[in-house]
Scaffold this active site. Sequence first.
Site, PDB file in Angstrom:
ATOM      1  N   GLU A 193      44.564  38.425 -11.564  1.00 28.66           N
ATOM      2  CA  GLU A 193      43.711  39.602 -11.430  1.00 28.66           C
ATOM      3  C   GLU A 193      42.795  39.558 -10.207  1.00 28.66           C
ATOM      4  OE1 GLU A 193      41.782  40.974 -14.935  1.00 28.66           O
ATOM      5  OE2 GLU A 193      43.613  40.984 -16.117  1.00 28.66           O
ATOM      6  N   GLU A 385      49.376  39.025 -19.613  1.00 29.13           N
ATOM      7  CA  GLU A 385      48.290  39.166 -20.590  1.00 29.13           C
ATOM      8  C   GLU A 385      48.417  40.511 -21.284  1.00 29.13           C
ATOM      9  OE1 GLU A 385      44.259  38.531 -19.295  1.00 29.13           O
ATOM     10  OE2 GLU A 385      44.851  36.875 -18.001  1.00 29.13           O
TER      11      GLU A 385
HETATM   12  C1  NOJ Z   1      41.710  39.573 -18.095  1.00 31.04           C
HETATM   13  C2  NOJ Z   1      41.422  38.170 -17.685  1.00 31.04           C
HETATM   14  O1  NOJ Z   1      42.451  37.610 -16.930  1.00 31.04           O
HETATM   15  C3  NOJ Z   1      41.019  37.276 -18.817  1.00 31.04           C
HETATM   16  O2  NOJ Z   1      40.384  36.171 -18.277  1.00 31.04           O
HETATM   17  C4  NOJ Z   1      40.154  38.036 -19.794  1.00 31.04           C
HETATM   18  O3  NOJ Z   1      39.601  37.224 -20.777  1.00 31.04           O
HETATM   19  C5  NOJ Z   1      40.988  39.117 -20.433  1.00 31.04           C
HETATM   20  N1  NOJ Z   1      41.540  39.978 -19.413  1.00 31.04           N
HETATM   21  C6  NOJ Z   1      40.238  39.980 -21.424  1.00 31.04           C
HETATM   22  O4  NOJ Z   1      39.232  40.646 -20.786  1.00 31.04           O
END
Ligand code: NOJ
Length: 478
Positions: A193, A385
């Site tokens: 991200e 994710e």
């Molecule tokens: C994106 C992130 O990569 C992760 O670290 C985070 O905990 C989750 N989404 C949920 O927000």
Amino acid sequence: MYATGGLLSLIKPFAVDKGNGGYELTEECTMGFKKDFVWGAATSAYQVEGAYNEDGRGLSVWDVFTHEDGRVFGNHTGDIACDHYHKFREDVKLMGEIGIKAYRFSISWSRIIPNGTGTVNEAGIKFYSDLIDELLKNGIEPYITLFHWDYPYELYKRGGWMNPDSIKWFADYAELIVERFSDRVTHFITFNEPQCFIGAGFKNGEHAPGLKCPERDVFLMCHNVLKAHGAAVKAMRKAAKQPIKIGYAPTGTMPVPAEEKDIEAARRALFECPDIDAWVWGVSWWSDPVILGKYPEEGLKKYAEYLPEITDADMKLIHQPIDFYCQNIYQGVFVKADENGGSVRLPYKTGITKTAIQWNVVPECLRWGPRFLYERYSLPVYITENGMSAHDTVSLDGRVHDPNRIDYTHRHLIELEKAAKEGADIAGYFHWSLMDNFEWACGYSERFGLIYVDYDTQERIVKDSGYWYRDWIKNHVR
Ligand code: NOJ
């Protein structure tokens, strides 16, 4: 079943020409998730490891940020987190109970190179080496993310991503990881991200290091991150002990067509360059250079006054061949075409289901997002994710009943399977998260795990969703 949109050109190998402009998908395609589909779960170093000052680990920007008053909900820190550093063997055992086939975790850069460059901390290397061995012993494939936001503080003091040397710093770090672990690990992901660690870290200041930089600085950091990605891919290929596979994991809200006639509008919306206020959250600005070798024209025009010098050599460096495309997907937004050939994002319907963190639940994002991404980038897509935070509780029976998470995951996987059936090459799915953990600015107030963590006792309880996921995996492994 008929395929629609630009996907058609890509699925031709799996489709039979019906001679009437339509293609019928072959069985291989309509079966859905493919044979070697990777079912996994994910975490990241700062969110779970703890042991922030043990065995020679250097500080990251997140250690410094969380120790400043008022930065994070309840002044929570990742000092201890889930104590995964000490409890990883127990955690791998729980992964085995849930039956995941792959574990995506990240490496804390300052744990293995405390100053970010130079001396290697062998104790840090040993931790990851032991974790990898433990995973392999239990039949779980490690997927390593190189960078999940915890930038070494010493490098930040030297200008971080503003410094042109940051490209080599990252490439050297990537080389070390591959040198040490590629004898046993095949899959590596450079950045997690980038939108978020640059956008929330340097544009809106909500994440470490908590800055609100001038726009031109943020664009420069973005460009350097992309160059660092390219330099790292080159260094990793050279250092690899066996053929490795490299991916890249951006994020984004996925546009979903309101109706069949809006497919093109949704596709356009996914890749358009947002106005300057929101540019950092775009998908094409971060992914086109990496995979297509060029920034989108629309953005080059829109953002011209803020851009750093972008040379052909830069673009060549950024555009290294990679093996798979990752996308973190949590949310979608319905889109329809307007009369002028544009796309309009529709308001969410009143009373729409939301997660605890107030994210709107639009499961179709896992059908259309991966389809559009596969069409544009022609690489196998991993959902690196997907998941939700809920107000989880240990019930009187000692169990954690989380029907909302089961429902969320089930609905999203049904949609993902549609994308696979429609011809998109979907390679894997990693649930976020394996266990409850430190949710950045929200501290421990949001729980995303398949495993409940009691932060006082460090006791773990597999939630109902963990058992549900176990059964789902069992039923889908062929
Ligand atoms: C994106 C992130 O990569 C992760 O670290 C985070 O905990 C989750 N989404 C949920 O927000």
